[in-house]
Design an enzyme around this catalytic site. Structure first.
Site, mmCIF file in Angstrom:
data_model
loop_
_atom_site.group_PDB
_atom_site.id
_atom_site.type_symbol
_atom_site.label_atom_id
_atom_site.label_comp_id
_atom_site.label_asym_id
_atom_site.label_seq_id
_atom_site.Cartn_x
_atom_site.Cartn_y
_atom_site.Cartn_z
ATOM 1 N N ARG A 35 0.827 -1.222 0.000
ATOM 2 C CA ARG A 35 0.000 0.000 0.000
ATOM 3 C C ARG A 35 0.858 1.267 0.000
ATOM 4 O O ARG A 35 0.411 2.325 -0.459
ATOM 5 C CB ARG A 35 -0.979 -0.023 1.189
ATOM 6 C CG ARG A 35 -2.060 1.076 1.141
ATOM 7 C CD ARG A 35 -3.173 0.788 2.142
ATOM 8 N NE ARG A 35 -4.247 1.778 2.171
ATOM 9 C CZ ARG A 35 -4.416 2.675 3.140
ATOM 10 N NH1 ARG A 35 -3.583 2.715 4.165
ATOM 11 N NH2 ARG A 35 -5.426 3.527 3.094
ATOM 12 N N ILE A 61 -7.176 7.937 -0.525
ATOM 13 C CA ILE A 61 -7.120 6.483 -0.705
ATOM 14 C C ILE A 61 -8.059 5.941 0.381
ATOM 15 O O ILE A 61 -8.001 6.381 1.533
ATOM 16 C CB ILE A 61 -5.668 5.961 -0.551
ATOM 17 C CG1 ILE A 61 -5.581 4.446 -0.794
ATOM 18 C CG2 ILE A 61 -5.057 6.294 0.800
ATOM 19 C CD1 ILE A 61 -4.112 3.922 -0.846
ATOM 20 N N SER A 62 -8.966 5.048 0.012
ATOM 21 C CA SER A 62 -9.997 4.609 0.960
ATOM 22 C C SER A 62 -9.379 3.828 2.118
ATOM 23 O O SER A 62 -8.284 3.283 2.013
ATOM 24 C CB SER A 62 -11.027 3.719 0.258
ATOM 25 O OG SER A 62 -11.543 4.371 -0.881
ATOM 26 N N GLN A 63 -10.141 3.770 3.210
ATOM 27 C CA GLN A 63 -9.740 2.974 4.364
ATOM 28 C C GLN A 63 -9.648 1.498 3.934
ATOM 29 O O GLN A 63 -10.550 0.995 3.262
ATOM 30 C CB GLN A 63 -10.811 3.147 5.438
ATOM 31 C CG GLN A 63 -10.506 2.400 6.707
ATOM 32 C CD GLN A 63 -11.712 2.335 7.631
ATOM 33 O OE1 GLN A 63 -12.836 2.627 7.237
ATOM 34 N NE2 GLN A 63 -11.463 1.933 8.857
#
Ligand code: SAH
Length: 211
Positions: A35, A61-63
């Protein structure tokens, strides 16, 4: 992808399992995906925390939990051709690309799209087509899709996305203004069935002109 899990990505996958993610396929994709590659170097130390983070241009950036949850919901119907709306950093696309045959992804901010394309290439994920465009329109020429995932909050369900769903196809989408409900819409012969999954918080799916 090289397919090697790092210790920190494995820790993140374990956190997500503890948070209720059941799909082993999704958890191992998380464990194999670096990530930090999807973030600015300055935020790299936070890459494996279960939080949303800024990626520039006012976007996030999403959880990881919500990435995993939406992916798990989408995979229940074993989709082969998938459309993502809101490429952003490309992290969600990298997870999906490991789990489906063909991924198409649409983004309205050119600079984000270019970076995401480079990152997926670097990870040797070659089953992804990128489009710079307005997600409200979907991607007509590439459809129909077995599943569509929208990673920005829509004020209502975009009509074009329903039209681009294959028979028995599913659409996973956050709908609402300040807080949103995550919905899963399934296309049956008799019509569309909508399930409400949980409350979520996304940046808005912007209307109209490209950035
Ligand atoms: N899936 C992304 C999440 C990015 S946040 C990730 O894993 O990082 C949502 C993204 O949706 C942003 O990049 C934003 O620019 C994009 N977006 C917003 N409205 C859009 C629209 N109408 N069409 C296409 N992309 C849109």
């Amino acid at each position: 992808m090289s397919g090697v899990a790092t210790r920190s990505a494995l820790n993140l996958a374990n956190q997500l399992r503890a948070a209720g993610i059941r799909s082993q396929a999704v958890l191992s994709a998380v464990a194999k995906t670096p990530r930090e590659l999807f973030l600015d170097a300055a935020l790299g130390h936070k890459a494996y925390e279960n939080t949303a983070l800024p990626i520039g241009q006012g976007q996030t950036i999403s959880q990881p939990y919500i990435v995993a949850r939406m992916t798990e919901l989408l995979l229940e119907s074993s989709p082969k051709r998938v459309l993502e709306i809101g490429t952003g950093s490309g992290y969600q696309a990298a997870i999906l690309a490991q789990l489906v045959d063909q991924l198409c992804t649409v983004e309205r901010i050119k600079s984000l799209q270019i970076q995401a394309r480079q990152r997926l290439k670097r990870l040797d994920l070659h089953n992804v087509s990128f489009k710079y465009g307005d997600g409200w329109q979907g991607w007509v020429n590439k459809g129909p899709f077995d599943a569509i995932m929208v990673t920005a909050a829509a004020s209502k369900i975009p009509e074009a996305l329903l039209e681009q769903l294959a028979p028995d196809g599913v659409l996973v989408i956050p709908v609402g203004q300040v807080t949103q409900q995550l919905l899963r819409v399934t296309r049956h012969e008799s019509g569309f069935e909508t399930e409400t999954i949980e409350m979520v918080r996304f940046v808005p799916l912007v209307n109209g002109a490209l950035a």
